[in-house]
Write a protein that holds these residues in place. Structure first.
Motif, PDB file in Angstrom:
ATOM      1  N   SER A 192       0.806  -1.222   0.000  1.00  0.00           N
ATOM      2  CA  SER A 192       0.000   0.000   0.000  1.00  0.00           C
ATOM      3  C   SER A 192       0.841   1.276   0.000  1.00  0.00           C
ATOM      4  O   SER A 192       0.314   2.358  -0.281  1.00  0.00           O
ATOM      5  CB  SER A 192      -0.940   0.015   1.209  1.00  0.00           C
ATOM      6  N   GLU A 219      -5.408   0.721   3.312  1.00  0.00           N
ATOM      7  CA  GLU A 219      -5.780   1.996   2.687  1.00  0.00           C
ATOM      8  C   GLU A 219      -5.666   3.144   3.698  1.00  0.00           C
ATOM      9  O   GLU A 219      -5.270   4.258   3.346  1.00  0.00           O
ATOM     10  CB  GLU A 219      -7.186   1.913   2.114  1.00  0.00           C
ATOM     11  N   ALA A 220      -6.009   2.852   4.952  1.00  0.00           N
ATOM     12  CA  ALA A 220      -5.848   3.855   6.008  1.00  0.00           C
ATOM     13  C   ALA A 220      -4.370   4.179   6.214  1.00  0.00           C
ATOM     14  O   ALA A 220      -3.998   5.351   6.401  1.00  0.00           O
ATOM     15  CB  ALA A 220      -6.468   3.351   7.308  1.00  0.00           C
ATOM     16  N   TYR A 261     -12.248   4.233   6.959  1.00  0.00           N
ATOM     17  CA  TYR A 261     -11.768   2.910   6.529  1.00  0.00           C
ATOM     18  C   TYR A 261     -12.128   1.856   7.565  1.00  0.00           C
ATOM     19  O   TYR A 261     -11.809   1.993   8.749  1.00  0.00           O
ATOM     20  CB  TYR A 261     -10.252   2.933   6.337  1.00  0.00           C
ATOM     21  N   LEU A 263       0.510   9.497   3.329  1.00  0.00           N
ATOM     22  CA  LEU A 263       0.411  10.674   2.453  1.00  0.00           C
ATOM     23  C   LEU A 263       0.184  11.943   3.267  1.00  0.00           C
ATOM     24  O   LEU A 263       0.729  13.005   2.954  1.00  0.00           O
ATOM     25  CB  LEU A 263      -0.728  10.481   1.446  1.00  0.00           C
ATOM     26  N   ARG A 264      -0.621  11.844   4.314  1.00  0.00           N
ATOM     27  CA  ARG A 264      -0.848  13.009   5.175  1.00  0.00           C
ATOM     28  C   ARG A 264       0.461  13.445   5.835  1.00  0.00           C
ATOM     29  O   ARG A 264       0.785  14.641   5.894  1.00  0.00           O
ATOM     30  CB  ARG A 264      -1.883  12.671   6.251  1.00  0.00           C
ATOM     31  N   ARG A 271      -1.984   3.964   3.979  1.00  0.00           N
ATOM     32  CA  ARG A 271      -1.550   4.772   2.840  1.00  0.00           C
ATOM     33  C   ARG A 271      -1.987   6.234   3.005  1.00  0.00           C
ATOM     34  O   ARG A 271      -1.206   7.158   2.766  1.00  0.00           O
ATOM     35  CB  ARG A 271      -2.120   4.201   1.541  1.00  0.00           C
ATOM     36  N   ALA A 272      -3.227   6.419   3.440  1.00  0.00           N
ATOM     37  CA  ALA A 272      -3.743   7.776   3.623  1.00  0.00           C
ATOM     38  C   ALA A 272      -2.939   8.523   4.686  1.00  0.00           C
ATOM     39  O   ALA A 272      -2.626   9.715   4.524  1.00  0.00           O
ATOM     40  CB  ALA A 272      -5.219   7.726   4.002  1.00  0.00           C
ATOM     41  N   GLU A 273      -2.585   7.841   5.765  1.00  0.00           N
ATOM     42  CA  GLU A 273      -1.801   8.481   6.825  1.00  0.00           C
ATOM     43  C   GLU A 273      -0.383   8.769   6.356  1.00  0.00           C
ATOM     44  O   GLU A 273       0.194   9.820   6.690  1.00  0.00           O
ATOM     45  CB  GLU A 273      -1.781   7.594   8.073  1.00  0.00           C
ATOM     46  N   TRP A 292      -9.218   8.205  10.943  1.00  0.00           N
ATOM     47  CA  TRP A 292      -9.375   7.337   9.775  1.00  0.00           C
ATOM     48  C   TRP A 292     -10.392   6.217   9.977  1.00  0.00           C
ATOM     49  O   TRP A 292     -10.909   5.679   8.999  1.00  0.00           O
ATOM     50  CB  TRP A 292      -8.019   6.711   9.398  1.00  0.00           C
TER      51      TRP A 292
END
Length: 312
Positions: A61, A293-294, A286, A300-301, A296-298, A282
């Motif tokens: 991810s 996916e969570a 999610y 990127l954040r 990955r989002a973190e 998150w």
């Protein structure tokens, strides 16, 4: 050379962060645990297989957005032989995905034992007179400088001979680090300042094309004022920065470890990325089966958070 490859990965992904892979079975989502416990049993084998699947899904991810991962050996060793196997498999998988792999083992000992540690992680191990073989074959290793230069030299030699890197503990992120690291020497300098000066000396012969050395330093995000001092001392050293996220370090704190060129530091986050699916920010977006996916989002954040401060 390790440091040149690291910098190029950071530039390619515009991301000066590393994901710490420090797994406990408690971090692993229940659907993975149930699958592996049913297949292998509720034992160390089952735990290890669950962690390996968890790690691989995390790597899948994030491998395209981060330059590196940092598995912490203690979290694998506590699961015994099976856990050490998972450490090896995790490092191998990460490297297959194009990630730099930094083993966080904080290794060191007297000269010959330091040579053995370095051979295991950075160099080659002798099989017989005609065969040398890589054991863990990671890209870099964290090391403890407490034994002085004879405990560091084997690692530095392997950095030069095998294109690897080390990060030397200088100012760690834990609350009690000052008990030793902040003590003043007879020169009026703290222990961490003196260690930083030694890091410069130890890394002088492995400086890459960008002006940075493959001998770096560990400086915790939880001590931003000390990071300001150390950034000036560590002229050619890349700084590995633990303590962001779950330990309380912020983007503004870690900014002190960077140079004006936007380089010079690699910021680590472990729990905040691995367990992002449990975080209230998150968890409403999610579900547990989308934990990756969570993460990955973190990731990127975190990237945006740090880049914004560096840019400012």
């Amino acid at each position: 050379m390790f440091i040149d490859t690291l910098i190029e990965k950071i530039k390619e992904k515009n991301n000066p962060t590393v994901v710490g892979l420090d797994p406990k079975i408690d971090y692993v989502p229940s659907f993975i645990k149930e699958e592996m416990f049913q297949k292998y049993g509720a034992n160390l084998k089952g735990v290890a297989e669950a962690i390996l699947k968890f790690n691989k899904m995390l790597i899948d991810s994030i491998y395209d957005i981060v330059p590196a991962v940092k598995p912490q050996l203690a979290y694998y060793e506590m699961y015994g032989v099976e856990g050490v196997r998972v450490f090896y498999e995790t490092c191998k998988y990460a490297k297959e995905k194009g990630l730099i792999c930094i083993a966080d083992g904080k290794r060191n000992d007297i000269g010959t034992t330091a040579e053995a540690y370095s051979s295991a992680f950075l160099g080659n191990t002798k099989v017989d007179d005609n065969c040398m073989e890589a054991a863990f074959d990671v890209d870099a290793l964290t090391v403890n400088p407490y034994l002085g230069v004879d405990g560091i030299k084997p690692f530095v030699n392997d950095c030069a001979n095998f294109g690897k890197g080390i990060f030397v503990l200088v100012k760690t992120s834990n609350k009690s680090s000052g008990q030793l690291q902040d003590l003043l020497t007879q020169e009026g300098k703290s222990i961490y300042e003196k260690v930083a000066e030694y890091v410069n000396d130890w890394g002088a012969n492995v400086i890459g094309k960008y002006g940075y050395s493959s001998v770096g330093a560990v400086v915790g995000a939880t001590y931003p004022n000390q990071a300001k001092i150390l950034r000036k001392i560590l002229r050619n050293a890349y700084i590995l920065v633990p303590g962001y996220g779950a330990q309380g370090g912020t983007a503004r704190d870690v900014a002190h470890s960077f140079n004006s060129d936007g380089l010079g530091a690699l910021v680590n986050a472990s729990r905040s990325i691995m367990c992002a699916y449990k975080d209230e920010h998150w968890s409403g977006i999610y579900t547990e089966d989308k934990f990756n996916e969570a993460s990955r989002a973190e990731a990127l954040r975190m990237k945006d958070d740090i880049n914004q401060v560096i840019g400012a």
